[in-house]
Scaffold this active site. Structure first.
Site, PDB file in Angstrom:
ATOM      1  N   ASP A  67       0.616  -0.819   0.026  1.00  0.00           N
ATOM      2  CA  ASP A  67      -0.089  -0.192  -0.366  1.00  0.00           C
ATOM      3  C   ASP A  67       1.052   1.728  -0.283  1.00  0.00           C
ATOM      4  O   ASP A  67       1.981   0.898   0.061  1.00  0.00           O
ATOM      5  CB  ASP A  67      -1.463  -0.290   1.064  1.00  0.00           C
ATOM      6  CG  ASP A  67      -0.456  -1.013   2.565  1.00  0.00           C
ATOM      7  OD1 ASP A  67       0.395  -0.764   2.454  1.00  0.00           O
ATOM      8  OD2 ASP A  67      -1.015  -0.740   3.442  1.00  0.00           O
ATOM      9  N   ASN A 136      -7.525  -2.796  14.496  1.00  0.00           N
ATOM     10  CA  ASN A 136      -8.983  -2.950  14.085  1.00  0.00           C
ATOM     11  C   ASN A 136      -8.977  -4.071  13.042  1.00  0.00           C
ATOM     12  O   ASN A 136     -10.287  -5.097  12.818  1.00  0.00           O
ATOM     13  CB  ASN A 136     -10.355  -2.447  13.371  1.00  0.00           C
ATOM     14  CG  ASN A 136      -8.730  -1.444  12.060  1.00  0.00           C
ATOM     15  OD1 ASN A 136      -8.328  -2.380  11.713  1.00  0.00           O
ATOM     16  ND2 ASN A 136      -8.874  -0.331  11.899  1.00  0.00           N
ATOM     17  N   HIS A 138      -7.052  -4.972  10.463  1.00  0.00           N
ATOM     18  CA  HIS A 138      -7.161  -4.552   8.768  1.00  0.00           C
ATOM     19  C   HIS A 138      -5.913  -4.864   8.129  1.00  0.00           C
ATOM     20  O   HIS A 138      -5.091  -5.167   9.178  1.00  0.00           O
ATOM     21  CB  HIS A 138      -6.934  -3.086   8.361  1.00  0.00           C
ATOM     22  CG  HIS A 138      -5.827  -1.416   8.642  1.00  0.00           C
ATOM     23  ND1 HIS A 138      -5.647  -0.682   9.588  1.00  0.00           N
ATOM     24  CD2 HIS A 138      -4.597  -2.351   9.247  1.00  0.00           C
ATOM     25  CE1 HIS A 138      -5.202  -0.396   9.760  1.00  0.00           C
ATOM     26  NE2 HIS A 138      -3.929  -1.245   9.904  1.00  0.00           N
ATOM     27  N   GLU A 143     -10.076  -1.914   4.974  1.00  0.00           N
ATOM     28  CA  GLU A 143     -10.624  -1.963   6.412  1.00  0.00           C
ATOM     29  C   GLU A 143     -11.622  -2.660   6.388  1.00  0.00           C
ATOM     30  O   GLU A 143     -12.348  -3.144   6.708  1.00  0.00           O
ATOM     31  CB  GLU A 143     -10.725  -0.183   6.665  1.00  0.00           C
ATOM     32  CG  GLU A 143      -9.478   0.586   6.550  1.00  0.00           C
ATOM     33  CD  GLU A 143      -8.708   1.081   7.728  1.00  0.00           C
ATOM     34  OE1 GLU A 143      -8.859   0.057   8.774  1.00  0.00           O
ATOM     35  OE2 GLU A 143      -8.429   1.556   7.669  1.00  0.00           O
TER      36      GLU A 143
HETATM   37  C1  F6R Z   1       1.662  -1.419   6.017  1.00  0.00           C
HETATM   38  C2  F6R Z   1      -0.044  -1.577   6.472  1.00  0.00           C
HETATM   39  C3  F6R Z   1      -0.585  -2.281   7.861  1.00  0.00           C
HETATM   40  C4  F6R Z   1       0.106  -2.883   8.461  1.00  0.00           C
HETATM   41  C5  F6R Z   1      -0.533  -2.235  10.192  1.00  0.00           C
HETATM   42  C6  F6R Z   1       0.523  -2.649  11.385  1.00  0.00           C
HETATM   43  O1  F6R Z   1       2.175  -1.389   4.528  1.00  0.00           O
HETATM   44  O2  F6R Z   1       0.152  -2.735   5.353  1.00  0.00           O
HETATM   45  O3  F6R Z   1      -1.765  -2.971   8.049  1.00  0.00           O
HETATM   46  O4  F6R Z   1       1.070  -3.831   8.400  1.00  0.00           O
HETATM   47  O5  F6R Z   1      -1.543  -0.936  10.050  1.00  0.00           O
HETATM   48  O6  F6R Z   1       1.142  -1.630  11.804  1.00  0.00           O
HETATM   49  P1  F6R Z   1       2.516  -1.323  12.665  1.00  0.00           P
HETATM   50  O7  F6R Z   1       3.200  -2.783  12.204  1.00  0.00           O
HETATM   51  O8  F6R Z   1       2.488   0.181  12.607  1.00  0.00           O
HETATM   52  O9  F6R Z   1       1.249  -2.360  13.960  1.00  0.00           O
END
Ligand code: F6R
Length: 235
Positions: A67, A136, A138, A143
């Site tokens: 992303d 959440n 995701h 989401e």
């Molecule tokens: C980032 C991504 C997000 C993160 C998620 C967890 O490329 O795809 O889904 O993996 O927000 O983020 P952290 O590791 O910062 O807790």
């Protein structure tokens, strides 16, 4: 699903890097699906070490990221392209042309989404997809929703995600409100998936994702249907 309990963040990072290293050593032309966020930083540090000590050769590896924020240029410190260069690509012998992150500044974002979909197909799909998980549930920027988004798409970020990501920006107003994200189908088509989760604050959502009902309200729950998904967690 395979579960690996790590003793600490350092242990989780080493274990995740070991799995990715095995993939690269056994298939030097692997297509790696990569994630950003705080969790994979230690994994990337270990991969850099693997390169520096001569165990890993990235010269034929191809990468495709999950992303990117919309509206941040590639040299913006919070763009995911900048993150990948800073934490991994600048320190290994990967051909920069073989690294792919969605272009969040594309004039036509829908067009960029279809380009990215075609790109994944032209690479022959993803051999190993690294994932983090949001509080959440995701994965990438998929989401909680009433349905699973299949392909690469533009996402309006949830307030909770904007708040969680605000720690990386000077003010919450600077956090982009939209992103481009790989879809659930593109992720599920990866031949192997490696989900990493660190910290007691992730325990509930990991439990819900791996043992709860499979629902788009908890996007990571779809991983229960993947034939080769490994979860490494450290609480
Ligand atoms: C980032 C991504 C997000 C993160 C998620 C967890 O490329 O795809 O889904 O993996 O927000 O983020 P952290 O590791 O910062 O807790």
């Amino acid at each position: 699903m395979n579960f690996i309990e790590a003793k600490s963040y350092a242990d989780l990072s080493r274990k995740a890097a070991n799995i990715i290293s095995a993939q690269i050593i056994l298939e030097p032309e692997s297509v790696l699906g990569l994630a950003t966020g705080s969790t994979p930083i230690g994994t990337y540090q270990n991969l850099v070490k693997g390169y520096q000590n001569g165990d890993l050769d990235f010269s034929r590896v191809r990468t495709i990221n999950l992303d990117e924020y919309c509206g941040l240029s590639t040299d913006h410190e919070q763009s995911y392209r900048y993150f990948m260069n800073h934490h991994l690509f600048n320190h290994i012998n990967i051909d920069r042309n073989n690294t792919n992150v969605p272009n969040g500044c594309a004039e036509d974002l829908q067009e960029e989404c279809s380009r990215y979909e075609k790109l994944i197909a032209s690479l022959g799909g993803i051999d190993l997809q690294l994932l983090g998980i949001g509080h959440n549930g995701h994965i990438a920027f998929n989401e909680p929703n009433s349905y699973f988004e299949k392909d690469t798409h533009v996402v309006k970020l949830k307030e909770s995600t904007i708040q969680a990501n605000a720690r990386f920006f000077n003010t919450i107003d600077e956090v982009p409100k939209k992103a481009i994200s790989m879809g659930i189908q593109s992720i599920m088509r990866a031949r192997k998936i490696l989900l990493i989760a660190n910290g007691s604050d992730k325990k509930d959502i990991v439990m819900k994702s791996v043992y709860g009902p499979i629902t788009p309200e908890v996007p990571a729950s779809i991983l229960q249907l993947h034939p080769d998904c490994t979860v490494i967690y450290s609480y």
